[in-house]
Design a protein around this motif. Structure first.
Motif, PDB file in Angstrom:
ATOM      1  N   UNK A  19       0.813  -1.223   0.000  1.00  0.00           N
ATOM      2  CA  UNK A  19       0.000   0.000   0.000  1.00  0.00           C
ATOM      3  C   UNK A  19       0.847   1.274   0.000  1.00  0.00           C
ATOM      4  N   UNK A  20       1.788   1.365   0.914  1.00  0.00           N
ATOM      5  CA  UNK A  20       2.561   2.606   1.049  1.00  0.00           C
ATOM      6  C   UNK A  20       3.329   2.938  -0.219  1.00  0.00           C
ATOM      7  N   UNK A  21       3.986   1.946  -0.813  1.00  0.00           N
ATOM      8  CA  UNK A  21       4.789   2.233  -1.997  1.00  0.00           C
ATOM      9  C   UNK A  21       3.908   2.502  -3.211  1.00  0.00           C
ATOM     10  N   UNK A  22       2.771   1.851  -3.320  1.00  0.00           N
ATOM     11  CA  UNK A  22       1.856   2.117  -4.430  1.00  0.00           C
ATOM     12  C   UNK A  22       1.378   3.567  -4.381  1.00  0.00           C
ATOM     13  N   UNK A  23       1.050   4.045  -3.196  1.00  0.00           N
ATOM     14  CA  UNK A  23       0.602   5.433  -3.040  1.00  0.00           C
ATOM     15  C   UNK A  23       1.732   6.398  -3.401  1.00  0.00           C
ATOM     16  N   UNK A  24       2.928   6.137  -2.888  1.00  0.00           N
ATOM     17  CA  UNK A  24       4.057   7.032  -3.144  1.00  0.00           C
ATOM     18  C   UNK A  24       4.444   7.028  -4.622  1.00  0.00           C
ATOM     19  N   UNK A  25       4.510   5.845  -5.214  1.00  0.00           N
ATOM     20  CA  UNK A  25       4.873   5.745  -6.630  1.00  0.00           C
ATOM     21  C   UNK A  25       3.824   6.429  -7.512  1.00  0.00           C
ATOM     22  N   UNK A  26       2.551   6.229  -7.195  1.00  0.00           N
ATOM     23  CA  UNK A  26       1.473   6.834  -7.979  1.00  0.00           C
ATOM     24  C   UNK A  26       1.585   8.349  -8.010  1.00  0.00           C
ATOM     25  N   UNK A  27       1.865   8.936  -6.858  1.00  0.00           N
ATOM     26  CA  UNK A  27       2.015  10.389  -6.791  1.00  0.00           C
ATOM     27  C   UNK A  27       3.201  10.853  -7.622  1.00  0.00           C
ATOM     28  N   UNK A  28       4.308  10.134  -7.504  1.00  0.00           N
ATOM     29  CA  UNK A  28       5.519  10.493  -8.238  1.00  0.00           C
ATOM     30  C   UNK A  28       5.341  10.338  -9.746  1.00  0.00           C
ATOM     31  N   UNK A  29       4.739   9.250 -10.173  1.00  0.00           N
ATOM     32  CA  UNK A  29       4.638   8.978 -11.609  1.00  0.00           C
ATOM     33  C   UNK A  29       3.651   9.938 -12.268  1.00  0.00           C
ATOM     34  N   UNK A  30       2.642  10.388 -11.528  1.00  0.00           N
ATOM     35  CA  UNK A  30       1.709  11.361 -12.102  1.00  0.00           C
ATOM     36  C   UNK A  30       2.412  12.704 -12.315  1.00  0.00           C
ATOM     37  N   UNK A  31       3.219  13.097 -11.346  1.00  0.00           N
ATOM     38  CA  UNK A  31       3.971  14.346 -11.479  1.00  0.00           C
ATOM     39  C   UNK A  31       4.932  14.264 -12.667  1.00  0.00           C
ATOM     40  N   UNK A  32       5.603  13.119 -12.825  1.00  0.00           N
ATOM     41  CA  UNK A  32       6.514  12.957 -13.956  1.00  0.00           C
ATOM     42  C   UNK A  32       5.747  12.966 -15.275  1.00  0.00           C
ATOM     43  N   UNK A  33       4.550  12.388 -15.276  1.00  0.00           N
ATOM     44  CA  UNK A  33       3.732  12.399 -16.489  1.00  0.00           C
ATOM     45  C   UNK A  33       3.450  13.814 -16.966  1.00  0.00           C
ATOM     46  N   UNK A  34       3.135  14.710 -16.023  1.00  0.00           N
ATOM     47  CA  UNK A  34       2.908  16.111 -16.385  1.00  0.00           C
ATOM     48  C   UNK A  34       4.167  16.724 -17.010  1.00  0.00           C
TER      49      UNK A  34
END
Length: 295
Positions: free
Chosen positions: A180-195
């Motif tokens: 759970x913790x890493x999925x949440x952290x990775x999701x936030x990071x990858x969305x920012x990189x997508x932008x």
């Protein structure tokens, strides 16, 4: 001749019926491909038989020149470096549609832990994994074996754990505690990189940095964590069949075992895994947009 054709039709019908039955049995088990391995199979079911594999034909050696590595270090503060990166991305998009990015802002520790977290999910007991197994596309969190299992084509030796990040994200409590913790952290990071990637692609098109974002191209995000269990007969099947991605961009995170190939000038080119890098595939929609010259 009629008898022969009738027999062939019967054999084909029986094979099709058996194929469908085995596909349904795999799906009903909810244990996925990993469940087959856990059951001790020494021969893979024929639903996974790909037929003649052409991965060794028309193959080129490893070549970073075909999948260039683009360094994003300091591009936010150095206009000269940013211009160089835009040129590199423009060239990569026109030549093959793939490039790798490094120094992209996501800590390497986050990438490594995401790979480990996905592995931990898939290597849980089958009874735990089964709780998340579903083909309901409305679900924000889903575990499944082969999204195209019922397509009639050979199944891939692969299981997948996926979750929706945007525009309608998963609830944290819906992600299993084991990752759970890493999925949440990775999701936030990858969305920012997508932008950030969409800004660079917009500039590569000669447009304002916000152009693709204003078209809401960056609003849809779904993350898939693929898992490839050990295969007793790897020469008969594949983890992923050759395909194209229809999305605007796909960000691919490889583990250090590699295995990713891309088609470049009619040759399959290995993409050597670079620790800390993400592979960017601009996808069919954006490729059409780029080559049509629509600005």
């Amino acid at each position: 001749m009629v008898v022969k054709n009738t027999n062939q039709l019967e054999e084909s019908t029986n094979f099709t019926s058996d194929f469908k039955a085995k596909v349904k049995a795999l799906d009903d088990s909810k244990a996925s491909v990993k469940g087959l391995v856990e059951s001790g199979v020494s021969k893979i079911p024929h639903i996974f038989h790909t037929g003649k594999l052409d991965i060794g034909e028309n193959s080129a050696s490893d070549s970073n020149s075909n999948v260039p590595i683009v360094d994003l270090q300091d591009i936010q503060i150095n206009p000269t470096l940013r211009a160089e990166v835009i040129d590199q991305i423009t060239s990569a998009c026109h030549e093959g549609g793939f490039f790798q990015v490094i120094n992209h802002g996501i800590p390497v520790t986050v990438l490594d832990e995401m790979i480990d977290g996905i592995r931990r999910f898939h290597e849980q007991d089958a009874d735990v994994r089964k709780e998340f197994y579903t083909r309901d596309k409305k679900k924000k969190v889903a575990y499944v074996s082969n999204g195209t299992l019922f397509s009639g084509q050979a199944a891939n030796w692969r299981d997948t754990f996926g979750f929706a990040v945007a525009p309608d994200p998963f609830k944290p409590e819906d992600i299993p505690p084991i990752c759970r913790d890493i999925v949440i952290e990775y999701s936030q990071n990858i969305r920012h990189l997508g932008f950030k990637i969409f800004e660079l692609l917009s500039e590569a098109l000669g447009l304002s940095p916000s152009y693709l974002k204003e078209l809401n191209c960056a609003e849809g995000l779904f993350i898939l964590g693929h898992y490839y269990p050990p295969c007793p007969e790897p020469e008969l099947t594949m983890g992923a069949s050759k395909h194209t991605d229809s999305d605007f961009i796909t960000l691919l995170l490889q583990d250090q075992l590699g295995g990713l190939q891309v088609l470049h000038e009619d040759k399959w080119v290995n993409v050597p895994p670079v620790h800390g890098a993400l592979v960017v595939n601009i996808g069919d929609l954006l490729q059409v947009y780029i080559h049509s010259g629509s600005h």
